[in-house]
Design a protein around this motif. Structure first.
Motif, short mmCIF file in Angstrom:
data_model
loop_
_atom_site.label_atom_id
_atom_site.label_comp_id
_atom_site.label_asym_id
_atom_site.label_seq_id
_atom_site.Cartn_x
_atom_site.Cartn_y
_atom_site.Cartn_z
N ARG A 155 0.93 -1.22 0.29
CA ARG A 155 -0.24 -0.11 0.15
C ARG A 155 1.30 1.57 -0.32
N ILE A 156 2.27 1.35 0.82
CA ILE A 156 2.84 2.69 0.74
C ILE A 156 3.53 2.21 -0.70
N THR A 157 4.10 1.41 -1.63
CA THR A 157 4.86 1.66 -2.92
C THR A 157 3.47 2.36 -3.46
N ASN A 158 2.36 1.66 -3.62
CA ASN A 158 0.59 2.19 -4.27
C ASN A 158 0.90 4.15 -4.29
N GLU A 159 0.34 4.10 -3.06
CA GLU A 159 0.43 5.79 -2.69
C GLU A 159 1.26 6.20 -3.45
N LEU A 160 2.88 5.99 -2.97
CA LEU A 160 3.87 6.84 -3.77
C LEU A 160 3.51 6.61 -5.36
N ALA A 161 3.34 5.48 -5.93
CA ALA A 161 3.50 5.30 -7.46
C ALA A 161 2.04 6.27 -7.90
N ARG A 162 1.03 6.58 -6.73
CA ARG A 162 -0.34 7.56 -7.31
C ARG A 162 0.33 8.87 -7.26
N ARG A 163 0.76 9.27 -6.51
CA ARG A 163 1.08 10.75 -6.48
C ARG A 163 2.40 11.02 -6.51
N ASN A 164 3.35 10.17 -7.64
CA ASN A 164 4.23 10.55 -8.79
C ASN A 164 5.32 10.47 -7.92
N ILE A 165 5.59 10.37 -6.32
CA ILE A 165 6.55 10.13 -5.63
C ILE A 165 7.62 8.92 -6.11
N THR A 166 9.15 9.69 -6.39
CA THR A 166 10.35 8.59 -6.58
C THR A 166 10.38 8.79 -4.90
N ALA A 167 10.58 7.75 -4.68
CA ALA A 167 11.71 7.16 -3.42
C ALA A 167 11.90 5.76 -3.32
N ASN A 168 12.71 5.74 -3.04
CA ASN A 168 13.85 4.27 -2.66
C ASN A 168 12.82 3.74 -1.20
N VAL A 169 12.54 2.70 -1.18
CA VAL A 169 11.30 2.62 0.04
C VAL A 169 11.96 0.81 -0.18
N ASN A 170 13.14 0.65 -0.78
CA ASN A 170 13.74 -0.99 -0.54
C ASN A 170 14.54 -1.20 0.97
N GLU A 171 15.39 0.13 1.31
CA GLU A 171 15.54 0.00 2.74
C GLU A 171 15.06 0.23 4.01
N MET A 172 13.64 0.26 3.83
CA MET A 172 12.23 0.57 5.19
C MET A 172 12.49 -0.20 5.56
#
Length: 955
Positions: free
Chosen positions: A70-87
């Motif tokens: 859900r976090i990655t889908n929401e970032l994509a929906r908002r067109n936010i580029t963020a590296n969530v792999n290290e979270m």
């Protein structure tokens, strides 16, 4: 301005409370997960917090996967580029394991430690029970029963004591002989773990706590890295989890905890409600912001009013307990006032006749279906205090006999399933001496119910074998039995091998040939056969059985059936649960109330209404708690049973979205006094006022969890043989244990030790003497874990490879950046996973290196293999660039077995090659997600070494 979407005022406040301590009390259906997701997005988008600075702890792997999705889908929906792999997102245990793995050299653990599940833990103690039975005064602690029951008691004690950070020294000094004996039990257990490089689930957290408290530099580094912590289900945390949270938060105090004190259900696991109730008091007055979420988006008005009333009518003379300060006072409010003339909370009864009760339930389900309002049976969930109760199993059997499938993976029905009984029966028939002993009553360890069960398995197998169409299976079993009776030497198989040979015949063929796109009930036989392969494989591992030998065949067979399978039969085995399915289509769900927590269903039927509050205290543990736990008891002992009882049924009632049904077979004791008044006031499903036509039942929600895929363990396997992928990866069959790749692993692990020293800037430690020490330590732990060994000549060759690699660097380790790097990348539909042996370089350009513990191959003859390696390196290069932003200049294979020539094969980095590899990767993943497992390998070598060659041969 941050887009809060449809958030209500409470949610907005919770989402935007970015810094300092925050307590979010979230009632059922109030959008807890939504709020957590939006708060993570708010921190990233509005506050500039990097994803790798976030730490989010949940209580199940499924919840963690859902958060990531859900976090990655929401970032994509908002067109936010963020590296969530290290979270840092996961369960407390998985997050602690990550911290331990990153700092293993600072712990008591060695590489290749083995993680014990609950059964493994008990079995390990059971195998070493004599060590505990010899402890002075142990009789005052352990039950006067068999070794297995005593092992269960020991595990319960040590888990509780460990997570409360009680030290054996303190207990051993106590004047009370029983408490002193408990201290010695704890010491003996810890020694057992240390000596065998083992870790159980409790010690994962204990080891992490020790690491952080004993190595300030590691704690400080984590405190620098983790700036904001969020903890879900905080009411279910225990003492050590609270300690870990506050350690990691440090002076920043950016801790946000979310939970519902009314749904605290896990006292029996050491959870304490005090953590959420006392959280604000951990800080200066007014420092902690408290936000209450009370608007329920799940249930209709009647249901919300019902469970509000349940919590509010506990005080006074009738039930003789009061919540007082042991609950946050709250009233949940339904988001939409649904105005139905029909009641949404009703009862469904039988009258002192179980058959009538069964028939009434069946009639109501048919009525739901015939009304057209029920679109799928999975919209119905039955909740019980236990799904293992005979009454519950009888209801499940009745429904299934009447063509209503029941999904109840935790009902311990595994050993009752046809496919399991048939398989065990066929296996027993291959050991005639064992069957003869069973018939003669030779086995004193078996109780009558075990003998009855095994005989039923054998009878079922005989019935199957005597059918004319099964002549070939009968012939093979008889021949195999004769071989085993007269066995002088050694076979090339053990029990796992026999299982896989059975798959050549019916009905196993048909079970395994099932398409995985069908319903869960149709897949269940193949899932259970896979589970059986895991059970047999674990037995062979624990007892070091690789083949059948004439000298030990009878002893090992008795041990397998009369000890290992017997203990599993007594303890019960849960069947497969699919995280990707919320509730399988075509089935009604039978769940425990604990299991249903966090879930919601349109129609919920709550049973177990004969229950009453029960005290479950252990007098000895109460004494230890009073003297040695780090804080005094919180809730009054005489009232905790009431608190737990009310919370349990509050959780059950609040699962319902559209219709809540209380059900029981009425008699003098059912419903109990605790439900009788409210139950009596409810209208019946047969009443005139209850009209199904007024309801519109919601569909079951879509889970849509992102799965992880790695090149070597997923893509290569699928491309080689999709059928093999189906069995090993999707159904999770355990391969027959081949000789472990000790040589290569040993070389890899020791080179990793060299790289870790270089990363720590301890280049002076990279000497031949230290390399040999690292090598010996790795071999010791590896051989112990794998139950396999290398000859002296092989050991010498492996050590030479490592030393040669170190010498070739000429002391220049400055370019090494990271070693054994776990990398992942979240894509729209899935997550790419990988592990890179070495990343080196300077500035913004890096090289990646993959080590091979063999001689450098002929580049022309090995073109196909090298092409596969190149594709793997392409994936790694893509992950590194996406994750770090650094450009990969070269991709290298390093052959440690190369003595004289250049040990490196280098592939140039080309963007078109990377894109092509990624396109092929994505294409394969899409085939896997569609469950397309029809193509087979064309290579005879692959088929010859595959456990499923017997299955394929008959096809």
């Amino acid at each position: 301005m941050f887009d809060f979407g449809n958030s209500n005022n409470g949610q907005k406040e919770a989402i935007s409370s970015a810094n300092g301590p925050v307590l979010i009390t979230a009632g059922p259906g109030t959008g807890k997960t939504y709020t957590l997701v939006q708060r993570a997005i708010y921190l990233i988008e509005e506050c500039g917090v990097q994803p790798e600075n976030l730490f989010i702890a949940t209580f199940t792997e499924k919840a963690a996967k859902e958060l990531i999705t859900r976090i990655t889908n929401e970032l994509a929906r908002r067109n936010i580029t963020a590296n969530v792999n290290e979270m840092y997102v996961g369960t407390f245990h998985s997050l602690c394991l990550r911290i331990l793995k990153e700092n293993l050299e600072y712990t008591r653990l060695k590489k290749n430690y083995r993680l014990l599940d609950a059964f493994d833990q008990k079995y390990t103690v059971f195998q070493n029970i004599y060590q505990f039975r010899n402890i002075p005064n142990v009789d005052a602690v352990l039950p006067d029963s068999g070794a297995w029951k005593q092992s269960e008691a020991i595990c319960g004690y040590v888990n509780n004591l460990s997570e409360e950070l009680v030290l054996p020294d303190d207990l051993e000094r106590d004047a009370d002989p029983a408490i002193s004996a408990m201290g010695t039990i704890l010491r003996a257990y810890q020694k057992l773990l240390n000596d065998n490089n083992l870790m159980d689930f409790s010690s994962i957290q204990v080891e992490t706590y020790r690491l952080l408290t004993e190595h300030s530099e590691i704690l400080e580094e984590l405190q620098r890295k983790i700036t904001h912590l969020m903890v879900d289900e905080y009411q279910d945390t225990n003492y050590i989890q609270e300690q870990l949270v506050f350690l990691l938060a440090g002076k920043k105090k950016n801790i946000c905890v979310v939970g519902d004190d009314d749904q605290g259900l896990y006292r029996f696991r050491g959870a304490t409600i005090r953590n959420i109730l006392e959280f604000p008091q951990k800080f200066n007055a007014g420092e902690c912001k408290v936000v209450s979420l009370v608007v329920n988006y799940r249930s209709n008005t009647d249901i919300v009013d019902f469970y509000n009333t349940w919590m509010a009518t506990t005080e006074g003379a009738k039930f003789k307990f009061q919540w007082g300060t042991f609950r946050y006072n709250k009233k949940i409010v339904a988001h939409t006032q649904v105005k139905l003339s029909s009641p949404s909370v009703v009862k469904l009864s039988g009258v002192d006749d179980e058959d009538e009760w069964h028939e009434n339930i069946l009639k109501f389900i048919h009525r739901l279906k015939d009304s057209g309002k029920l679109t799928d049976y999975n919209q119905i969930a039955f909740l019980f205090s236990s799904v293992k109760h005979p009454k519950v199993k009888a209801l499940a059997d009745f429904l299934e006999k009447n063509q209503i499938n029941v999904y109840s993976p935790r009902s311990d029905m595994f050993f009752e399933r046809y496919e399991v009984r048939l398989t065990l029966g066929c296996l027993m028939l291959m050991f005639p001496r064992y069957v003869q002993g069973l018939e003669n009553g030779d086995y004193s360890t078996l109780r009558p119910e075990h003998i009855t069960y095994y005989r039923q398995c054998i009878m079922l197998a005989n019935e199957h074998l005597l059918k004319p169409e099964n002549k070939s299976l009968l012939r093979w079993i008889r021949q195999t039995g004769r071989t085993h009776v007269g066995l002088q030497g050694t076979t090339d198989y053990a029990y796992s091998g026999l299982l896989y040979q059975l798959f050549e015949y019916q009905p196993f063929q048909e079970m395994l040939d099932t398409d995985l796109n069908v319903g869960v009930v149709d897949i269940r036989p193949s899932r259970n056969l896979a589970k059986l392969s895991q059970i047999i494989g674990k037995f062979e591992y624990l007892h070091r059985v690789d083949t059948l030998n004439g000298k030990y065949i009878n002893i090992n067979t008795e041990k397998f059936f009369n000890l290992y399978i017997r203990l599993l039969y007594d303890g019960g085995i849960t069947e497969y649960e699919d995280d990707s399915e919320y509730a399988p289509s075509g089935c009604v769900s039978f769940l425990t109330i604990h299991q249903s927590k966090g879930m919601e269903f349109p129609i919920v039927v709550v049973d177990s209404l004969s229950n009453v509050p029960r005290t479950r205290n252990n007098d000895l543990m109460l004494q230890i708690e009073a003297r040695y736990f780090k804080r005094p008891a919180f809730e009054p002992y005489d009232q905790t049973k009431y608190f737990d009882f009310w919370r349990l049924y509050y959780t059950a009632f609040s699962r319902a979205q559209d219709l809540l049904i209380l059900t029981c077979n009425e008699d003098k004791r059912t419903p109990s006094n605790y439900f009788r008044e409210q139950y009596g006031e409810l209208q019946s499903v047969d009443g005139d006022d209850f009209q199904l036509t007024e309801f519109d039942f919601k569909p079951i929600k879509d889970v849509n969890l992102k799965r992880k895929f790695a090149f070597t363990s997923n893509i290569t396997v699928y491309d080689t043989c999709a059928l093999q992928y189906k069995f090993y990866k999707e159904l999770e069959f355990m391969p027959v244990r081949a000789n472990a790749m000790l040589f290569g692993t040993l070389v890899h692990e020791t080179i990793e030790d060299i790289h870790r020293a270089a990363i720590r800037h301890e280049e002076s430690e990279i000497t031949h003497e230290n390399i040999e020490k690292w090598f010996d330590a790795n071999y010791s732990s590896l051989s112990k874990t794998e139950h396999s060994y290398l000859a002296t000549q092989q050991l010498e060759a492996a050590l030479k490879q490592v030393i040669r690699y170190a010498d070739r660097q000429h002391g220049n380790w400055s370019t090494i950046q990271q070693a054994e790097v776990d990398v992942s990348l979240v894509k729209p539909d899935y997550i790419i996973d990988g592990k890179i042996d070495l990343i080196k370089g300077e500035g913004d350009t890096v090289e990646i290196v993959d080590f091979k513990s063999e001689r450098k191959p002929d580049l022309e003859k090995s073109r196909e293999k090298l092409e596969q390696y190149r594709r793997q390196l392409n994936i790694y290069a893509y992950l590194v660039e996406e994750r770090t932003g650094k450009r990969v200049s070269r991709m290298n294979l390093y052959y440690t077995g190369e003595e004289n020539g250049v040990p490196v094969v280098t592939f140039p980095y080309t963007k078109t090659a990377i894109e092509s590899t990624m396109a092929a990767f994505d294409d394969t993943v899409q085939h896997i997600l569609k469950k397309d497992f029809h193509h087979c390998a064309n290579d005879e070598k692959i088929c010859k070494n595959c456990d499923f060659k017997y299955f394929c041969r008959s096809k």
